[in-house]
Design an enzyme around this catalytic site. Structure first.
Site, PDB file in Angstrom:
ATOM      1  N   ASP A  28       0.838  -1.206   0.000  1.00  0.00           N
ATOM      2  CA  ASP A  28       0.000   0.000   0.000  1.00  0.00           C
ATOM      3  C   ASP A  28       0.873   1.257   0.000  1.00  0.00           C
ATOM      4  OD1 ASP A  28       0.834  -0.146   2.618  1.00  0.00           O
ATOM      5  OD2 ASP A  28      -1.139   0.157   3.515  1.00  0.00           O
ATOM      6  N   ASP A  40      -1.129  -6.055  -0.170  1.00  0.00           N
ATOM      7  CA  ASP A  40      -1.451  -5.437   1.118  1.00  0.00           C
ATOM      8  C   ASP A  40      -2.946  -5.213   1.275  1.00  0.00           C
ATOM      9  OD1 ASP A  40       0.612  -5.017   2.899  1.00  0.00           O
ATOM     10  OD2 ASP A  40       1.294  -3.162   1.937  1.00  0.00           O
ATOM     11  N   LYS A  76      -1.336  -9.319   3.017  1.00  0.00           N
ATOM     12  CA  LYS A  76      -0.570  -8.893   4.203  1.00  0.00           C
ATOM     13  C   LYS A  76      -1.384  -7.840   4.932  1.00  0.00           C
ATOM     14  CE  LYS A  76       3.217  -6.091   3.795  1.00  0.00           C
ATOM     15  NZ  LYS A  76       2.818  -4.875   4.525  1.00  0.00           N
ATOM     16  N   GLU A 115      -1.319  -5.133   8.597  1.00  0.00           N
ATOM     17  CA  GLU A 115      -0.532  -4.570   9.691  1.00  0.00           C
ATOM     18  C   GLU A 115      -1.148  -4.982  11.024  1.00  0.00           C
ATOM     19  OE1 GLU A 115       0.151  -0.359   9.232  1.00  0.00           O
ATOM     20  OE2 GLU A 115       0.896  -0.621   7.186  1.00  0.00           O
ATOM     21  N   GLU A 154       9.241  -4.206  10.230  1.00  0.00           N
ATOM     22  CA  GLU A 154       9.676  -2.919   9.675  1.00  0.00           C
ATOM     23  C   GLU A 154      10.307  -2.050  10.764  1.00  0.00           C
ATOM     24  OE1 GLU A 154       6.766  -0.834   7.293  1.00  0.00           O
ATOM     25  OE2 GLU A 154       8.153   0.839   6.953  1.00  0.00           O
TER      26      GLU A 154
HETATM   27  O1  KIV Z   1       3.512  -1.310   1.663  1.00  0.00           O
HETATM   28  C1  KIV Z   1       4.716  -1.622   1.546  1.00  0.00           C
HETATM   29  O2  KIV Z   1       5.335  -1.431   0.503  1.00  0.00           O
HETATM   30  C2  KIV Z   1       5.367  -2.222   2.691  1.00  0.00           C
HETATM   31  C3  KIV Z   1       6.852  -1.995   2.813  1.00  0.00           C
HETATM   32  C4  KIV Z   1       7.258  -1.939   4.235  1.00  0.00           C
HETATM   33  C5  KIV Z   1       7.662  -3.003   2.099  1.00  0.00           C
HETATM   34  O3  KIV Z   1       4.751  -2.843   3.500  1.00  0.00           O
END
Ligand code: KIV
Length: 271
Positions: free
Chosen positions: A53, A92, A122, A124, A188
């Site tokens: 994202d 993401d 993915k 967070e 990260e």
């Molecule tokens: O969104 C993204 O590009 C990420 C980076 C930390 C690789 O999550």
């Protein structure tokens, strides 16, 4: 006639991703947002391609990732997945696409997988998203967790530089993500010793960015590592090219030749 040159490369699947940790083979990952770059990354032999994202910042020019939508992730994810033959494509889940309930998250993760052709999503979070990770994983949608600097929390933590560095909390987050069924964890901007400890604690692979050499794999944002973002020089970033300068020179050379009448010439014309 041999079909060796046309054979599809062996797909880097989730089981291969997991096995890499046991075999102590480092996992390579970069971001991509559109077809041509994704094809170059895939043909260069990268294991994983993340449709991050970060596209809100490096593609759309926004100051945070918060405005990115599920539809935008699907738009970019589909272009990337269509270009890729071998790499594991991870998309993401953007801000507010998984926060309301595990059911909302599952619905959006399912949309992302069905409409892009990608392999995984993915999100967070760790302990705070354990139920959500469990819901997604229980539908056999591979899901990666993301700990440390969580750019979608920028408003709550007061800036992109504010990172959760409490070792016990990070280990609890990592273990919760693993228990909930995550197949990997992106770390990260975590200090190198803590990232190494997390990596040694969990059985699933960790992918680091700004988290030192002790992770099972590494990721960078492609426009940053190619030097397209000329003003961005954080300590963790290694630039492997200076494409901003190369692009500026190429554009200037083209403009000069057009102005001088040197391009197009006969060799670039249909006669
Ligand atoms: O969104 C993204 O590009 C990420 C980076 C930390 C690789 O999550």
């Amino acid at each position: 006639m041999s079909n060796a040159s046309t054979a599809r490369p062996k797909k880097f699947t989730v089981p291969r991703f997991l096995a890499s940790k046991q075999k102590k083979q480092k996992i390579t990952m970069l971001t991509a947002y559109e077809f041509l770059s994704a094809r170059i990354l895939d043909e260069a032999g990268l294991d994983c391609i993340l449709v991050g994202d970060t596209l809100g910042m490096v593609v759309q020019g926004k100051s945070t990732t918060l405005p990115v939508t599920v539809d935008e992730m699907i738009y970019h994810g589909e272009m990337v997945a269509r270009a890729v033959q071998r790499a594991l494509v991870i998309v993401d889940m953007p801000f507010m696409s998984f926060h309301i309930s595990p059911a909302q998250a599952l619905e959006n993760a399912g949309r992302i997988l069905k409409e892009t052709g990608a392999d995984a999503v993915k999100l967070e979070g760790g302990l705070n998203q354990a139920k959500t990770i469990e819901a997604i994983a229980s539908a056999d949608i591979p899901v990666m967790a993301h700990l440390g600097l969580k750019p979608q929390s920028v408003r709550a933590i007061g800036g992109m530089g504010k990172i959760q560095r409490d070792e016990d909390q990070l280990i609890a987050d990592a273990l919760a993500a693993e228990r909930a069924g995550a197949f990997g964890i992106l770390l990260e901007m975590i200090t190198a010793p803590i990232a190494r400890k997390i990596t040694e604690t969990v059985t699933i692979p960790t992918i680091g960015i700004g988290s030192g050499p002790g992770c099972d794999g590494q990721v960078l944002v492609t426009p940053d590592m190619l030097g397209l973002n000329a003003d961005f020089h954080p300590r963790f970033l290694k630039k492997y090219a200076d494409l901003a300068s190369e692009m500026t020179s190429a554009v200037k050379a083209y403009a000069n030749e057009v102005r001088e009448g040197a391009f197009p010439d006969e060799s670039h014309s249909h006669t």
